[in-house]
Design an enzyme around this catalytic site. Structure first.
Site: not given
Length: 249
Positions: A10-11, A23, A13, A88-89
């Site tokens: 993703h771009g 996360g 954030s 995401e993790r």
């Protein structure tokens, strides 16, 4: 026949900009992130890519990146398969904390272990924490025992791989061109699996925001080649900037 797979982080954030552990917190893109999504779409268009199927997480920074990229490809109509397995993790108790301040408090090496090691998770988030995914309605249909309070890259890979085997790999084997728009660590997990990267090597892998990573795969989905689209030096510098996020100011 060569199969084509693109992995796109993703771009930028808002919490990338703020240098905070994100996360599973559902943070949106910045204006820069939206520009990165559009730029990624242009790079893929210039490469001559057209996608048969797209996959993303259930977090809006990835969803909005996918939408921005597809708009540049004039493929807004392409349906997106959304799965929590591409999230995401989960950064546990670190979520929301400033990375540089955490490094100053705990030491850069400890933060590097939490961010980039293979099998060491950060401190867990308590079940009672309102930010725990068991309290989020987007995960309401899932077994609460499957929802993490923290993850290492190893457990992130364990989460991502069933989706790869059940959803993405069969489409690639059918000859479809596939776009996966997700997150730094869910994509690191896929990168490790596809390239059979060692636990030691994965420590140094950083995936930049908004730059498409094109894989060309054989019929059995072994890797022929992979490369970032666009300027290689720009990709290198962007990855280096990701690596520096966990350093004290």
């Amino acid at each position: 026949m060569t199969r084509k797979l693109v992995l796109l982080r993703h771009g930028q954030s808002q919490w990338n900009l703020d240098n905070r552990f994100t996360g599973w917190v559902d943070v949106d893109l910045t204006e820069q992130g939206r520009r990165e999504a559009a730029a990624a779409g242009r790079l893929m268009r210039e490469e001559g890519l057209q996608f048969d199927v797209a996959h993303t997480s259930v977090l809006k920074r990835a969803i909005h990146t996918l939408q921005g990229a597809l708009a540049e490809l004039e493929q807004d109509w392409l349906p997106a398969n959304k799965s929590w397995r591409l999230n995401e993790r989960h950064y546990g108790g670190l979520q929301g904390l400033d990375k540089a301040e955490t490094a100053a408090k705990h030491g850069e090496e400890q933060v590097k272990v939490w961010r980039r090691s293979y099998d060491i998770p950060p401190p867990p988030m308590e079940l009672e924490d309102p930010g725990h995914p068991i309290h989020d309605r987007r995960y309401a249909g899932l077994d609460r025992n499957a929802l993490p309070g923290t993850e290492s890259l190893a457990t992130t890979l364990d989460r991502v791989l069933p989706y790869w085997h059940d959803a993405i790999a069969p489409q690639l084997k059918d000859g479809k061109t596939v776009l996966v728009t997700a997150h730094g660590n869910s994509l690191r997990a896929l990168y490790k699996y596809l390239n059979n990267v060692s636990r030691e090597e994965i420590l140094e892998l950083n995936i930049p925001t908004g730059i498409p990573l094109l894989f060309e795969l054989n019929d059995d989905l072994t890797v022929q080649s992979f490369r970032y689209l666009g300027d290689p030096e720009a990709a290198r510098k962007a990855a280096e900037a990701v690596a520096n996020q966990g350093k004290a100011k």
